[in-house]
Design a protein around this motif. Structure first.
Motif, PDB file in Angstrom:
ATOM      1  N   LEU A 123       0.830  -1.207   0.000  1.00 28.26           N
ATOM      2  CA  LEU A 123       0.000   0.000   0.000  1.00 28.26           C
ATOM      3  C   LEU A 123       0.865   1.257   0.000  1.00 28.26           C
ATOM      4  CD1 LEU A 123      -2.793  -0.941   2.576  1.00 28.26           C
ATOM      5  CD2 LEU A 123      -3.067  -0.669   0.120  1.00 28.26           C
ATOM      6  N   ASP A 124       1.998   1.190   0.678  1.00 23.40           N
ATOM      7  CA  ASP A 124       2.903   2.345   0.742  1.00 23.40           C
ATOM      8  C   ASP A 124       3.376   2.774  -0.636  1.00 23.40           C
ATOM      9  OD1 ASP A 124       2.704   2.502   3.466  1.00 23.40           O
ATOM     10  OD2 ASP A 124       4.579   1.413   3.862  1.00 23.40           O
ATOM     11  N   LYS A 125       3.418   1.844  -1.564  1.00 26.61           N
ATOM     12  CA  LYS A 125       3.936   2.120  -2.907  1.00 26.61           C
ATOM     13  C   LYS A 125       2.839   2.568  -3.878  1.00 26.61           C
ATOM     14  CE  LYS A 125       7.597  -1.202  -2.079  1.00 26.61           C
ATOM     15  NZ  LYS A 125       8.128  -2.547  -2.341  1.00 26.61           N
ATOM     16  N   CYS A 126       1.605   2.684  -3.360  1.00 26.21           N
ATOM     17  CA  CYS A 126       0.483   3.094  -4.198  1.00 26.21           C
ATOM     18  C   CYS A 126       0.117   4.555  -3.917  1.00 26.21           C
ATOM     19  CB  CYS A 126      -0.727   2.195  -3.957  1.00 26.21           C
ATOM     20  SG  CYS A 126      -0.415   0.459  -4.386  1.00 26.21           S
ATOM     21  N   ASP A 127      -0.491   5.192  -4.891  1.00 26.83           N
ATOM     22  CA  ASP A 127      -0.829   6.615  -4.774  1.00 26.83           C
ATOM     23  C   ASP A 127      -2.213   6.863  -4.190  1.00 26.83           C
ATOM     24  OD1 ASP A 127       1.567   7.685  -6.200  1.00 26.83           O
ATOM     25  OD2 ASP A 127       0.747   6.458  -7.815  1.00 26.83           O
ATOM     26  N   LEU A 128      -3.085   5.866  -4.269  1.00 27.61           N
ATOM     27  CA  LEU A 128      -4.482   6.068  -3.885  1.00 27.61           C
ATOM     28  C   LEU A 128      -5.069   4.740  -3.453  1.00 27.61           C
ATOM     29  CD1 LEU A 128      -6.437   8.559  -4.048  1.00 27.61           C
ATOM     30  CD2 LEU A 128      -7.178   7.677  -6.267  1.00 27.61           C
ATOM     31  N   LEU A 129      -6.028   4.784  -2.538  1.00 25.08           N
ATOM     32  CA  LEU A 129      -6.703   3.571  -2.079  1.00 25.08           C
ATOM     33  C   LEU A 129      -8.191   3.669  -2.378  1.00 25.08           C
ATOM     34  CD1 LEU A 129      -6.623   0.859  -0.524  1.00 25.08           C
ATOM     35  CD2 LEU A 129      -7.050   2.173   1.566  1.00 25.08           C
ATOM     36  N   VAL A 130      -8.729   2.602  -2.949  1.00 28.50           N
ATOM     37  CA  VAL A 130     -10.153   2.534  -3.269  1.00 28.50           C
ATOM     38  C   VAL A 130     -10.777   1.373  -2.508  1.00 28.50           C
ATOM     39  CG1 VAL A 130     -11.858   2.157  -5.097  1.00 28.50           C
ATOM     40  CG2 VAL A 130      -9.816   3.496  -5.561  1.00 28.50           C
ATOM     41  N   SER A 131     -11.981   1.613  -1.975  1.00 28.14           N
ATOM     42  CA  SER A 131     -12.705   0.554  -1.276  1.00 28.14           C
ATOM     43  C   SER A 131     -14.171   0.613  -1.667  1.00 28.14           C
ATOM     44  CB  SER A 131     -12.549   0.706   0.240  1.00 28.14           C
ATOM     45  OG  SER A 131     -13.113  -0.406   0.910  1.00 28.14           O
ATOM     46  N   ILE A 132     -14.773  -0.548  -1.842  1.00 28.62           N
ATOM     47  CA  ILE A 132     -16.175  -0.633  -2.246  1.00 28.62           C
ATOM     48  C   ILE A 132     -17.064  -0.636  -1.005  1.00 28.62           C
ATOM     49  CG2 ILE A 132     -17.898  -2.034  -3.448  1.00 28.62           C
ATOM     50  CD1 ILE A 132     -15.515  -3.245  -5.043  1.00 28.62           C
ATOM     51  N   PRO A 133     -18.013   0.302  -0.894  1.00 28.80           N
ATOM     52  CA  PRO A 133     -18.928   0.289   0.259  1.00 28.80           C
ATOM     53  C   PRO A 133     -19.762  -0.998   0.268  1.00 28.80           C
ATOM     54  CG  PRO A 133     -19.030   2.387  -0.921  1.00 28.80           C
ATOM     55  CD  PRO A 133     -18.261   1.439  -1.793  1.00 28.80           C
ATOM     56  N   THR A 134     -19.713  -1.714   1.365  1.00 27.81           N
ATOM     57  CA  THR A 134     -20.454  -2.967   1.496  1.00 27.81           C
ATOM     58  C   THR A 134     -21.081  -3.055   2.887  1.00 27.81           C
ATOM     59  OG1 THR A 134     -18.373  -4.022   2.146  1.00 27.81           O
ATOM     60  CG2 THR A 134     -19.058  -4.306  -0.138  1.00 27.81           C
ATOM     61  N   SER A 135     -21.973  -4.015   3.050  1.00 27.58           N
ATOM     62  CA  SER A 135     -22.631  -4.225   4.335  1.00 27.58           C
ATOM     63  C   SER A 135     -21.626  -4.675   5.388  1.00 27.58           C
ATOM     64  CB  SER A 135     -23.725  -5.288   4.176  1.00 27.58           C
ATOM     65  OG  SER A 135     -24.179  -5.738   5.430  1.00 27.58           O
ATOM     66  N   GLU A 136     -21.770  -4.154   6.598  1.00 31.72           N
ATOM     67  CA  GLU A 136     -20.882  -4.552   7.703  1.00 31.72           C
ATOM     68  C   GLU A 136     -21.074  -6.025   8.060  1.00 31.72           C
ATOM     69  OE1 GLU A 136     -21.354  -1.976  11.003  1.00 31.72           O
ATOM     70  OE2 GLU A 136     -20.675  -0.169   9.940  1.00 31.72           O
ATOM     71  N   GLU A 137     -22.215  -6.569   7.682  1.00 30.99           N
ATOM     72  CA  GLU A 137     -22.503  -7.972   7.986  1.00 30.99           C
ATOM     73  C   GLU A 137     -21.530  -8.908   7.260  1.00 30.99           C
ATOM     74  OE1 GLU A 137     -26.284 -11.083   7.749  1.00 30.99           O
ATOM     75  OE2 GLU A 137     -26.582  -8.944   7.388  1.00 30.99           O
ATOM     76  N   TYR A 138     -21.126  -8.518   6.024  1.00 32.60           N
ATOM     77  CA  TYR A 138     -20.162  -9.316   5.261  1.00 32.60           C
ATOM     78  C   TYR A 138     -19.443  -8.376   4.297  1.00 32.60           C
ATOM     79  CZ  TYR A 138     -18.364 -13.543   2.928  1.00 32.60           C
ATOM     80  OH  TYR A 138     -17.556 -14.524   2.436  1.00 32.60           O
ATOM     81  N   PRO A 139     -18.441  -7.647   4.781  1.00 33.54           N
ATOM     82  CA  PRO A 139     -17.856  -6.554   4.002  1.00 33.54           C
ATOM     83  C   PRO A 139     -16.884  -6.965   2.899  1.00 33.54           C
ATOM     84  CG  PRO A 139     -16.778  -6.716   6.126  1.00 33.54           C
ATOM     85  CD  PRO A 139     -17.912  -7.697   6.153  1.00 33.54           C
ATOM     86  N   ILE A 140     -16.266  -8.144   3.014  1.00 30.89           N
ATOM     87  CA  ILE A 140     -15.220  -8.522   2.061  1.00 30.89           C
ATOM     88  C   ILE A 140     -15.828  -9.226   0.853  1.00 30.89           C
ATOM     89  CG2 ILE A 140     -13.054  -9.762   1.737  1.00 30.89           C
ATOM     90  CD1 ILE A 140     -12.956  -7.418   3.723  1.00 30.89           C
ATOM     91  N   MET A 141     -15.536  -8.682  -0.338  1.00 26.56           N
ATOM     92  CA  MET A 141     -16.100  -9.222  -1.574  1.00 26.56           C
ATOM     93  C   MET A 141     -15.164 -10.248  -2.209  1.00 26.56           C
ATOM     94  SD  MET A 141     -17.630  -5.798  -3.417  1.00 26.56           S
ATOM     95  CE  MET A 141     -18.514  -6.760  -4.654  1.00 26.56           C
ATOM     96  N   ASN A 142     -15.735 -11.107  -3.037  1.00 25.17           N
ATOM     97  CA  ASN A 142     -14.950 -11.991  -3.882  1.00 25.17           C
ATOM     98  C   ASN A 142     -14.091 -11.146  -4.825  1.00 25.17           C
ATOM     99  OD1 ASN A 142     -14.988 -13.234  -6.862  1.00 25.17           O
ATOM    100  ND2 ASN A 142     -14.767 -14.895  -5.395  1.00 25.17           N
ATOM    101  N   LEU A 143     -12.898 -11.606  -5.138  1.00 23.90           N
ATOM    102  CA  LEU A 143     -11.963 -10.846  -5.969  1.00 23.90           C
ATOM    103  C   LEU A 143     -12.578 -10.403  -7.290  1.00 23.90           C
ATOM    104  CD1 LEU A 143      -9.149  -9.798  -6.783  1.00 23.90           C
ATOM    105  CD2 LEU A 143      -8.585 -12.147  -7.494  1.00 23.90           C
ATOM    106  N   SER A 144     -13.148 -11.339  -8.033  1.00 25.83           N
ATOM    107  CA  SER A 144     -13.671 -10.987  -9.359  1.00 25.83           C
ATOM    108  C   SER A 144     -14.867 -10.048  -9.265  1.00 25.83           C
ATOM    109  CB  SER A 144     -14.053 -12.247 -10.146  1.00 25.83           C
ATOM    110  OG  SER A 144     -15.098 -12.953  -9.502  1.00 25.83           O
ATOM    111  N   HIS A 145     -15.655 -10.161  -8.185  1.00 23.50           N
ATOM    112  CA  HIS A 145     -16.794  -9.257  -8.003  1.00 23.50           C
ATOM    113  C   HIS A 145     -16.303  -7.831  -7.741  1.00 23.50           C
ATOM    114  CE1 HIS A 145     -19.461 -12.879  -6.600  1.00 23.50           C
ATOM    115  NE2 HIS A 145     -19.052 -12.981  -7.851  1.00 23.50           N
ATOM    116  N   ALA A 146     -15.254  -7.720  -6.934  1.00 27.77           N
ATOM    117  CA  ALA A 146     -14.695  -6.403  -6.644  1.00 27.77           C
ATOM    118  C   ALA A 146     -14.136  -5.763  -7.920  1.00 27.77           C
ATOM    119  CB  ALA A 146     -13.599  -6.521  -5.591  1.00 27.77           C
TER     120      ALA A 146
END
Length: 226
Positions: A123-146
């Motif tokens: 992350l230190d080597k990246c210029d920007l961070l993007v995150s997809i808003p998701t439900s707190e009940e299950y916040p982590i998405m499948n790779l291809s879906h993201a």
């Protein structure tokens, strides 16, 4: 030019699905940090008509080598931070779609491991961070879906509503007025109380003005009321 970069993906099916959504939204270059063995039979099966993206995928031994020729690097993560972890304060994919219009040169869109995501040193080597808003009940998405969500936002920001530009004429003011007139005449001929007739006329007028109907739809309804 945007390059999609997968860092040590674990499942060939996910890689194939990523290739497929890249093809869906017009992205061509896939970079993979990891072993070529990830392009297995499952990957090819999931890619369907995007096998060419898998065949042309570029492989790198390290994260640094995968990003060294890029001008701007965007990290993606499902783990979000705050004041105590400024490295993980993200923007949304929609915000990214707007900001990226101002960026010139080669852009890397980086996705981390299915289990651990991107490490802090990456992350230190990246210029920007993007995150997809998701439900707190299950916040982590499948790779291809993201990947699909983010590439969709970038694509729709670029093309707008051009793909909906089909030959349909919206109903004109005159079409709507004539439709409402024919409906009112239809209602006046019915044996119902006057106060209900007036209410029907008001509701129908509101519906027509709210519906953005086409000219063809207006004239079809008029024919029915006639």
């Amino acid at each position: 030019m945007i390059k999609v970069i997968l860092v040590h993906p674990k499942y060939g099916g996910n890689v194939g699905s990523v290739a497929r959504v890249m093809k869906n939204f017009g992205f061509k270059e896939l970079r993979i940090v990891g072993d070529r063995k990830i392009i297995n039979d499952e990957a090819k099966m999931m890619a369907v008509h995007a096998k060419d993206i898998l065949e042309k995928a570029k492989f790198y031994e390290t994260f640094d080598s995968a990003i060294e020729d890029l001008d701007f690097i965007i990290a993606t993560s499902g783990a979000r931070g705050g004041d105590r972890n400024l490295k993980r304060v993200p923007i949304t994919p929609r915000e990214l779609a707007e900001k990226i219009k101002e960026v010139r040169g080669n852009i890397g869109l980086v996705f981390g491991r299915e289990d651990d995501g991107l490490y802090n040193e990456e992350l230190d080597k990246c210029d920007l961070l993007v995150s997809i808003p998701t439900s707190e009940e299950y916040p982590i998405m499948n790779l291809s879906h993201a990947v699909a969500v983010i590439l969709y936002e970038l694509y729709i920001s670029k093309v707008g509503n051009k793909f909906l530009d089909i030959n349909i004429r919206e109903a004109s003011k005159e079409d709507k007025e004539l439709l409402i007139k024919k409906f009112n005449e239809f209602i006046d001929k019915k044996d119902i109380p006057e106060h209900k007739k007036e209410l029907c006329k008001i509701i129908f007028k509101r519906l027509v003005n709210r519906a953005f109907i086409t000219g063809k739809e207006a004239w079809t309804l008029m024919s029915a009321f006639k």
